[in-house]
Motif scaffolding. Structure first.
Motif, PDB file in Angstrom:
ATOM      1  N   LYS A 192       1.481  -1.028  -0.292  1.00  0.00           N
ATOM      2  CA  LYS A 192      -0.533  -0.140  -0.153  1.00  0.00           C
ATOM      3  C   LYS A 192       0.783   1.469   0.078  1.00  0.00           C
ATOM      4  O   LYS A 192       1.549   0.924   0.531  1.00  0.00           O
ATOM      5  N   LEU A 193       0.326   2.251  -0.975  1.00  0.00           N
ATOM      6  CA  LEU A 193       1.453   3.570  -1.261  1.00  0.00           C
ATOM      7  C   LEU A 193       1.176   4.600  -0.988  1.00  0.00           C
ATOM      8  O   LEU A 193      -0.382   5.202  -0.995  1.00  0.00           O
ATOM      9  N   PRO A 194       1.420   5.683  -0.494  1.00  0.00           N
ATOM     10  CA  PRO A 194       1.468   6.746  -0.632  1.00  0.00           C
ATOM     11  C   PRO A 194       1.532   7.046  -1.815  1.00  0.00           C
ATOM     12  O   PRO A 194       1.494   7.045  -2.364  1.00  0.00           O
ATOM     13  N   PRO A 195       0.480   8.486  -1.985  1.00  0.00           N
ATOM     14  CA  PRO A 195       0.850   9.608  -3.448  1.00  0.00           C
ATOM     15  C   PRO A 195       1.819  10.447  -3.802  1.00  0.00           C
ATOM     16  O   PRO A 195       2.038  10.657  -2.506  1.00  0.00           O
ATOM     17  N   TYR A 196       2.362   9.898  -4.352  1.00  0.00           N
ATOM     18  CA  TYR A 196       3.726  10.306  -4.986  1.00  0.00           C
ATOM     19  C   TYR A 196       2.445  12.035  -5.619  1.00  0.00           C
ATOM     20  O   TYR A 196       2.120  11.506  -6.455  1.00  0.00           O
ATOM     21  N   PHE A 197       4.002  12.922  -5.736  1.00  0.00           N
ATOM     22  CA  PHE A 197       3.157  13.766  -6.855  1.00  0.00           C
ATOM     23  C   PHE A 197       4.572  14.688  -8.112  1.00  0.00           C
ATOM     24  O   PHE A 197       4.311  15.530  -7.690  1.00  0.00           O
ATOM     25  N   ASP A 198       5.446  14.103  -7.634  1.00  0.00           N
ATOM     26  CA  ASP A 198       6.728  14.096  -8.795  1.00  0.00           C
ATOM     27  C   ASP A 198       6.914  12.879  -9.751  1.00  0.00           C
ATOM     28  O   ASP A 198       6.973  12.038  -9.295  1.00  0.00           O
ATOM     29  N   ILE A 199       6.828  13.191 -11.172  1.00  0.00           N
ATOM     30  CA  ILE A 199       7.478  12.365 -11.988  1.00  0.00           C
ATOM     31  C   ILE A 199       8.716  11.324 -11.491  1.00  0.00           C
ATOM     32  O   ILE A 199       9.038  10.704 -11.259  1.00  0.00           O
ATOM     33  N   VAL A 200       9.698  12.818 -11.089  1.00  0.00           N
ATOM     34  CA  VAL A 200      10.847  11.541 -10.906  1.00  0.00           C
ATOM     35  C   VAL A 200      11.114  10.323  -9.663  1.00  0.00           C
ATOM     36  O   VAL A 200      10.937   9.489  -9.668  1.00  0.00           O
ATOM     37  N   HIS A 201       9.816  10.409  -8.861  1.00  0.00           N
ATOM     38  CA  HIS A 201       9.326   9.961  -7.392  1.00  0.00           C
ATOM     39  C   HIS A 201       8.843   8.896  -8.058  1.00  0.00           C
ATOM     40  O   HIS A 201       9.550   7.403  -8.007  1.00  0.00           O
ATOM     41  N   PHE A 202       7.963   8.763  -9.355  1.00  0.00           N
ATOM     42  CA  PHE A 202       6.938   7.821 -10.069  1.00  0.00           C
ATOM     43  C   PHE A 202       8.636   6.721 -10.542  1.00  0.00           C
ATOM     44  O   PHE A 202       8.539   5.642 -10.637  1.00  0.00           O
ATOM     45  N   ASP A 203       9.487   7.243 -11.471  1.00  0.00           N
ATOM     46  CA  ASP A 203      10.780   7.377 -12.055  1.00  0.00           C
ATOM     47  C   ASP A 203      11.168   6.145 -10.544  1.00  0.00           C
ATOM     48  O   ASP A 203      11.519   4.300 -10.665  1.00  0.00           O
ATOM     49  N   GLN A 204      12.075   6.731  -9.498  1.00  0.00           N
ATOM     50  CA  GLN A 204      12.848   6.057  -9.152  1.00  0.00           C
ATOM     51  C   GLN A 204      11.728   4.931  -7.881  1.00  0.00           C
ATOM     52  O   GLN A 204      12.265   3.960  -7.880  1.00  0.00           O
ATOM     53  N   ALA A 205      10.509   4.962  -7.712  1.00  0.00           N
ATOM     54  CA  ALA A 205       9.457   4.264  -7.092  1.00  0.00           C
ATOM     55  C   ALA A 205       9.574   2.811  -7.614  1.00  0.00           C
ATOM     56  O   ALA A 205       9.337   1.634  -7.359  1.00  0.00           O
ATOM     57  N   ALA A 206       9.750   3.318  -9.130  1.00  0.00           N
ATOM     58  CA  ALA A 206       9.492   1.975  -9.968  1.00  0.00           C
ATOM     59  C   ALA A 206       9.798   1.196 -10.130  1.00  0.00           C
ATOM     60  O   ALA A 206      10.500   0.030 -10.490  1.00  0.00           O
ATOM     61  N   ALA A 207      11.261   1.956 -10.131  1.00  0.00           N
ATOM     62  CA  ALA A 207      12.820   0.703 -10.433  1.00  0.00           C
ATOM     63  C   ALA A 207      12.490   0.154  -9.414  1.00  0.00           C
ATOM     64  O   ALA A 207      13.310  -0.788  -9.447  1.00  0.00           O
ATOM     65  N   ILE A 208      12.619   0.836  -7.518  1.00  0.00           N
ATOM     66  CA  ILE A 208      12.853  -0.105  -6.790  1.00  0.00           C
ATOM     67  C   ILE A 208      11.470  -1.420  -6.816  1.00  0.00           C
ATOM     68  O   ILE A 208      12.017  -2.467  -6.760  1.00  0.00           O
ATOM     69  N   PHE A 209      10.556  -1.332  -6.775  1.00  0.00           N
ATOM     70  CA  PHE A 209       9.510  -2.203  -6.925  1.00  0.00           C
ATOM     71  C   PHE A 209       9.711  -3.347  -8.028  1.00  0.00           C
ATOM     72  O   PHE A 209       9.155  -4.184  -7.924  1.00  0.00           O
ATOM     73  N   ASN A 210      10.069  -3.263  -9.453  1.00  0.00           N
ATOM     74  CA  ASN A 210      10.333  -4.032 -10.531  1.00  0.00           C
ATOM     75  C   ASN A 210      11.299  -4.761  -9.949  1.00  0.00           C
ATOM     76  O   ASN A 210      11.279  -5.730 -10.959  1.00  0.00           O
ATOM     77  N   LYS A 211      12.237  -4.672  -9.349  1.00  0.00           N
ATOM     78  CA  LYS A 211      12.928  -5.607  -8.859  1.00  0.00           C
ATOM     79  C   LYS A 211      12.327  -6.586  -7.666  1.00  0.00           C
ATOM     80  O   LYS A 211      13.593  -7.970  -7.549  1.00  0.00           O
ATOM     81  N   TYR A 212      11.635  -6.556  -7.665  1.00  0.00           N
ATOM     82  CA  TYR A 212      10.920  -7.433  -6.424  1.00  0.00           C
ATOM     83  C   TYR A 212       9.773  -8.097  -7.004  1.00  0.00           C
ATOM     84  O   TYR A 212       8.616  -7.705  -8.083  1.00  0.00           O
ATOM     85  N   PRO A 213       9.232  -9.244  -6.653  1.00  0.00           N
ATOM     86  CA  PRO A 213       8.371  -9.599  -7.152  1.00  0.00           C
ATOM     87  C   PRO A 213       6.565  -9.832  -6.046  1.00  0.00           C
ATOM     88  O   PRO A 213       5.674 -10.574  -5.914  1.00  0.00           O
ATOM     89  N   LEU A 214       6.706  -8.686  -6.410  1.00  0.00           N
ATOM     90  CA  LEU A 214       5.313  -7.951  -5.909  1.00  0.00           C
ATOM     91  C   LEU A 214       4.010  -8.801  -6.791  1.00  0.00           C
ATOM     92  O   LEU A 214       4.199  -8.599  -7.874  1.00  0.00           O
ATOM     93  N   VAL A 215       3.253  -8.344  -5.988  1.00  0.00           N
ATOM     94  CA  VAL A 215       1.732  -9.352  -6.810  1.00  0.00           C
ATOM     95  C   VAL A 215       0.873  -7.853  -7.050  1.00  0.00           C
ATOM     96  O   VAL A 215       0.525  -8.008  -8.718  1.00  0.00           O
ATOM     97  N   PHE A 216       0.904  -7.337  -6.466  1.00  0.00           N
ATOM     98  CA  PHE A 216       0.287  -5.846  -6.860  1.00  0.00           C
ATOM     99  C   PHE A 216       1.024  -4.575  -5.472  1.00  0.00           C
ATOM    100  O   PHE A 216       0.936  -5.087  -4.605  1.00  0.00           O
ATOM    101  N   VAL A 217       0.327  -3.027  -6.468  1.00  0.00           N
ATOM    102  CA  VAL A 217       0.699  -2.215  -5.789  1.00  0.00           C
ATOM    103  C   VAL A 217      -0.287  -1.756  -5.143  1.00  0.00           C
ATOM    104  O   VAL A 217      -1.478  -1.354  -6.301  1.00  0.00           O
ATOM    105  N   ASN A 218      -0.936  -1.448  -4.101  1.00  0.00           N
ATOM    106  CA  ASN A 218      -2.462   0.097  -4.321  1.00  0.00           C
ATOM    107  C   ASN A 218      -1.518   1.679  -3.748  1.00  0.00           C
ATOM    108  O   ASN A 218      -1.261   1.766  -3.225  1.00  0.00           O
ATOM    109  N   CYS A 219      -2.163   2.197  -4.828  1.00  0.00           N
ATOM    110  CA  CYS A 219      -2.487   3.892  -5.115  1.00  0.00           C
ATOM    111  C   CYS A 219      -3.696   3.757  -5.112  1.00  0.00           C
ATOM    112  O   CYS A 219      -4.885   3.936  -5.879  1.00  0.00           O
ATOM    113  N   VAL A 220      -3.952   4.811  -3.705  1.00  0.00           N
ATOM    114  CA  VAL A 220      -3.039   4.858  -3.056  1.00  0.00           C
ATOM    115  C   VAL A 220      -3.783   5.248  -1.573  1.00  0.00           C
ATOM    116  O   VAL A 220      -4.393   5.170  -1.760  1.00  0.00           O
ATOM    117  N   ASN A 221      -2.653   5.313  -0.698  1.00  0.00           N
ATOM    118  CA  ASN A 221      -3.568   5.606   1.320  1.00  0.00           C
ATOM    119  C   ASN A 221      -4.037   7.614   0.690  1.00  0.00           C
ATOM    120  O   ASN A 221      -3.454   8.378  -0.739  1.00  0.00           O
TER     121      ASN A 221
END
Length: 311
Positions: free
Chosen positions: A165-194
């Protein structure tokens, strides 16, 4: 025949709508109400290792445009919810469910997840990374180094289906940085947003909630554009194996349609469920089906993620 059925990972759901963690999920009785409604699933109250009373009242207030809250993670403790979802998964006719969890520290997070790993529970787990853990530190998901470290440690031992479960991000670079981390792991889902953190609602000359001198998370109409942006940003950036649950500002079938159009596989109801009760599931489902029929869509796959841009 219009269908709102969907799937998350290996789990099939008859309907794409469910509650958001924090609403109609504190007790077994409330969860049973969601289970018996038109909802496709329920998610439990976000559980800590031990039960918590939460913040002093008033800590939740409905507003004209949604809600504000500073709940303080009130819940009945991990064992209460873990025992219930295990009972439910063994009940004939039961829907798949989501167990929501949070640690008050990294160590507690691992203690909780290791207990779930060792249990008989086979359903989905949602790890809440959108709660502050350390005074003076941001929410975990805003601290990318800590997020990466926790996920790396978690997936060294946790092998069951897990989402975050994720908080909202507000900057494009933060979407990029967060996604790069999440893509490293076998997550089934992300929940957007709290909820959008630290809003302030005033009536006359006074704040409306008691904790934190009135500062609290915003839900409802306030957050729908932000929620849609986060759903679509991560839909465009995450591995296809990581699905998205859309949460924020859904009170009509049109709102649910927009979340799916942005890429959501499931859609959660929060503020509207608090205001309207479980009847909201049937109403919003019918409204969504009407929109789909008018547009000639038979399944969610016909339009999921197919948001149009202006050339």
């Amino acid at each position: 025949m219009v269908s709102t059925a969907t799937r998350i990972g290996d789990f099939q759901f008859d309907n794409c709508l469910m509650n958001a963690a924090g609403v109609f999920c504190m007790t077994r009785e409330e969860l049973a109400q969601v289970e018996s409604s038109a909802a496709g699933s329920f998610v439990t109250k976000t559980a800590t290792l031990e039960a918590r009373a939460g913040n002093p009242e008033p800590r939740y207030v409905n507003t004209d445009l949604g809600s504000i809250n500073s709940m303080g993670l009130p819940n009945k403790g991990l064992d209460y919810y873990l025992d219930y979802v295990i009972e439910e998964q063994n009940r004939i006719g039961s829907k798949p469910h989501v167990l929501s969890l949070v640690g008050m520290s990294p160590d507690e997070t691992h203690t909780i997840l290791k207990k779930v790993q060792a249990s008989d529970y086979q359903g989905l787990v949602e790890l809440n990374l959108s709660c502050p853990n350390v005074p003076g530190k941001p929410q975990i998901a805003y601290d990318f180094e800590t997020t990466d470290t926790i996920l790396k440690e978690v997936f060294s031992y946790y092998t069951k289906p897990l989402g975050i479960k994720l908080p909202p991000y507000f900057d494009i670079v933060h979407f990029d940085q967060a996604a790069a981390i999440f893509n490293k792991y076998p997550l089934v889902f992300v929940n957007c947003v709290n909820s959008i953190g630290n809003g302030l609602v005033i009536e006359d000359e006074t704040v409306v909630i008691k904790p934190k001198n009135g500062f609290g998370g915003l839900g409802g109409d306030y957050i729908k554009p932000t929620a849609l942006a986060n759903v679509h940003a991560f839909y465009k950036r995450l591995n296809p194996s990581i699905q998205i649950i859309g949460t924020g500002g859904v009170k009509t079938g049109r709102d649910a349609f927009e979340h799916i159009l942005c890429g959501a596989s499931m859609v959660q109801l929060g503020t509207v469920l608090q205001k309207e009760g479980t009847e909201a599931f049937e109403r919003i489902t019918k409204e969504l089906q009407t929109i789909m029929a008018e547009k000639g869509y038979e399944t969610l796959d016909d339009f999921r993620g197919k948001l149009h841009y202006i050339d």
